[in-house]
Design a protein around this motif. Structure first.
Motif, PDB file in Angstrom:
ATOM      1  N   ILE A 123       0.976  -1.361   0.060  1.00  0.00           N
ATOM      2  CA  ILE A 123       0.104  -0.634   0.165  1.00  0.00           C
ATOM      3  C   ILE A 123       0.826   1.222   0.446  1.00  0.00           C
ATOM      4  O   ILE A 123       0.075   2.312  -0.285  1.00  0.00           O
ATOM      5  CB  ILE A 123      -0.902   0.076   1.284  1.00  0.00           C
ATOM      6  CG1 ILE A 123      -1.771   1.078   1.003  1.00  0.00           C
ATOM      7  CG2 ILE A 123      -0.130   0.141   2.029  1.00  0.00           C
ATOM      8  CD1 ILE A 123      -3.337   0.771   2.008  1.00  0.00           C
ATOM      9  N   GLY A 124       2.521   0.909   0.545  1.00  0.00           N
ATOM     10  CA  GLY A 124       3.305   2.228  -0.348  1.00  0.00           C
ATOM     11  C   GLY A 124       3.440   2.811   1.244  1.00  0.00           C
ATOM     12  O   GLY A 124       3.858   3.578   1.641  1.00  0.00           O
ATOM     13  N   ALA A 125       2.975   2.265   2.900  1.00  0.00           N
ATOM     14  CA  ALA A 125       3.666   2.841   3.780  1.00  0.00           C
ATOM     15  C   ALA A 125       4.722   1.840   4.005  1.00  0.00           C
ATOM     16  O   ALA A 125       5.137   2.807   4.987  1.00  0.00           O
ATOM     17  CB  ALA A 125       2.352   2.172   4.762  1.00  0.00           C
ATOM     18  N   ILE A 126       5.435   1.133   3.647  1.00  0.00           N
ATOM     19  CA  ILE A 126       6.689   0.875   4.178  1.00  0.00           C
ATOM     20  C   ILE A 126       7.742   1.064   2.685  1.00  0.00           C
ATOM     21  O   ILE A 126       7.285   1.112   1.743  1.00  0.00           O
ATOM     22  CB  ILE A 126       7.186  -0.389   4.464  1.00  0.00           C
ATOM     23  CG1 ILE A 126       5.628  -0.885   5.435  1.00  0.00           C
ATOM     24  CG2 ILE A 126       8.074  -1.709   4.449  1.00  0.00           C
ATOM     25  CD1 ILE A 126       6.095  -0.628   6.218  1.00  0.00           C
ATOM     26  N   ARG A 127       9.444   1.687   3.417  1.00  0.00           N
ATOM     27  CA  ARG A 127       9.945   1.849   2.354  1.00  0.00           C
ATOM     28  C   ARG A 127      10.329   0.700   1.220  1.00  0.00           C
ATOM     29  O   ARG A 127      10.326  -0.279   1.684  1.00  0.00           O
ATOM     30  CB  ARG A 127      11.210   2.366   2.484  1.00  0.00           C
ATOM     31  CG  ARG A 127      11.764   1.426   3.700  1.00  0.00           C
ATOM     32  CD  ARG A 127      12.980   2.035   4.933  1.00  0.00           C
ATOM     33  NE  ARG A 127      13.703   3.173   4.017  1.00  0.00           N
ATOM     34  CZ  ARG A 127      14.641   3.321   4.568  1.00  0.00           C
ATOM     35  NH1 ARG A 127      14.279   3.829   5.940  1.00  0.00           N
ATOM     36  NH2 ARG A 127      15.393   4.141   3.778  1.00  0.00           N
ATOM     37  N   LYS A 128      10.607   0.769   0.070  1.00  0.00           N
ATOM     38  CA  LYS A 128      11.002   0.016  -0.411  1.00  0.00           C
ATOM     39  C   LYS A 128      12.641   0.268  -1.626  1.00  0.00           C
ATOM     40  O   LYS A 128      13.246  -0.960  -2.374  1.00  0.00           O
ATOM     41  CB  LYS A 128      10.645  -0.398  -1.652  1.00  0.00           C
ATOM     42  CG  LYS A 128       8.641  -0.991  -2.214  1.00  0.00           C
ATOM     43  CD  LYS A 128       8.322  -0.738  -3.032  1.00  0.00           C
ATOM     44  CE  LYS A 128       6.525  -0.754  -3.234  1.00  0.00           C
ATOM     45  NZ  LYS A 128       5.960  -0.769  -4.030  1.00  0.00           N
ATOM     46  N   ASP A 129      13.250   0.480  -0.501  1.00  0.00           N
ATOM     47  CA  ASP A 129      14.744   0.942  -0.571  1.00  0.00           C
ATOM     48  C   ASP A 129      15.939   0.151  -0.346  1.00  0.00           C
ATOM     49  O   ASP A 129      17.257  -0.755  -0.336  1.00  0.00           O
ATOM     50  CB  ASP A 129      15.580   2.436  -0.310  1.00  0.00           C
ATOM     51  CG  ASP A 129      15.310   2.768   0.598  1.00  0.00           C
ATOM     52  OD1 ASP A 129      14.316   2.559   1.559  1.00  0.00           O
ATOM     53  OD2 ASP A 129      15.770   3.882   1.093  1.00  0.00           O
ATOM     54  N   LEU A 130      15.070  -0.815   0.687  1.00  0.00           N
ATOM     55  CA  LEU A 130      15.994  -2.226   1.136  1.00  0.00           C
ATOM     56  C   LEU A 130      15.939  -3.925   0.631  1.00  0.00           C
ATOM     57  O   LEU A 130      14.896  -3.689   0.831  1.00  0.00           O
ATOM     58  CB  LEU A 130      16.291  -1.472   2.441  1.00  0.00           C
ATOM     59  CG  LEU A 130      16.796  -0.766   3.464  1.00  0.00           C
ATOM     60  CD1 LEU A 130      16.413  -0.506   4.959  1.00  0.00           C
ATOM     61  CD2 LEU A 130      18.527  -0.719   2.531  1.00  0.00           C
TER      62      LEU A 130
END
Length: 224
Positions: free
Chosen positions: A152-159
């Motif tokens: 849903i876009g609440a948690i980062r995705k850069d890791l």
């Protein structure tokens, strides 16, 4: 299927009242003496069990302790009415997640039985070893929570996802350990206030860097 798993299946197949009677006796022993100090002989005598019967259903003391803790986790899940987080927005995700964390803290502050069992796990390495698979199950549920947040876009995705999950779970475990060992000394209001501040660390660690406004509102709502 190995002997431990076979014994667990046999235990689950017992009538509820029989299984509960044995686990009640074992739980009283573990709560009073801890894992290391608990006596299997005392448990068997009080439960009117022969060693042959006991090891048919429990395999060893570690398995009996694991069964007690598994039941406690089930009881806690019922009390907090744990359901999968199903958010409609980023702010909703954090509100639901904050409510889940807050409910766990509140219940354990109110329920000394469950709180004492939780403290026992953190105080003894052998107790942690006996419940390894239960911890792995909690890790899997935590992974589902993080994945739902990413969707849903609440948690980062850069890791890397595995790294993010393991880091967050380690922080959650340390917070849980601290509350288990120290919350009984605090007033209920102070415990919940501290829980809110700790949860804000999760938001700061896990949220995308551009999610500040929505997350600030979610944090405010969870505190209210």
């Amino acid at each position: 299927m190995d002997q431990r798993l076979q014994a667990r299946v046999r235990l689950r197949q017992l009538p509820d009242h029989q299984r509960a009677a044995w686990l009640d006796v074992a739980e009283e022993e573990f709560r009073a003496f801890g894992f290391e100090g608990a006596s299997m002989n005392r448990i068997l005598t009080r439960a009117a069990l022969s060693k042959g019967q006991a090891y048919y259903y429990f395999a060893d003391k570690g398995e009996l302790y694991r069964a007690v803790i598994e039941r406690a986790i089930t009881d806690l899940s019922r009390l907090i009415d744990a359901k999968p987080v199903q958010p409609e927005s980023v702010a909703d995700y954090w509100r639901q997640t904050a409510a889940l964390f807050g409910n766990v803290t509140a219940i354990l502050k109110q329920n000394e039985r469950l709180a004492k069992l939780g403290r026992g796990i953190y105080r003894e390495t052998a107790a942690q070893a006996a419940t390894t698979d239960l911890l792995e199950a909690l890790h899997a549920r935590f992974q589902q929570l993080i994945e739902a947040g990413q969707t849903i876009g609440a948690i980062r995705k850069d890791l890397p996802l595995a790294l993010l999950i393991n880091m967050a779970f380690a922080v959650a475990r340390e917070a849980d350990r601290w509350f288990a060992l120290n919350a009984q000394e605090l007033r209920p209001h102070d415990v919940l206030a501290l829980n809110h501040r700790v949860f804000s660390l999760f938001i700061a660690m896990l949220a995308p860097s551009d999610g500040g406004d929505a997350l600030a509102q979610a944090s405010k709502s969870s505190k209210d």
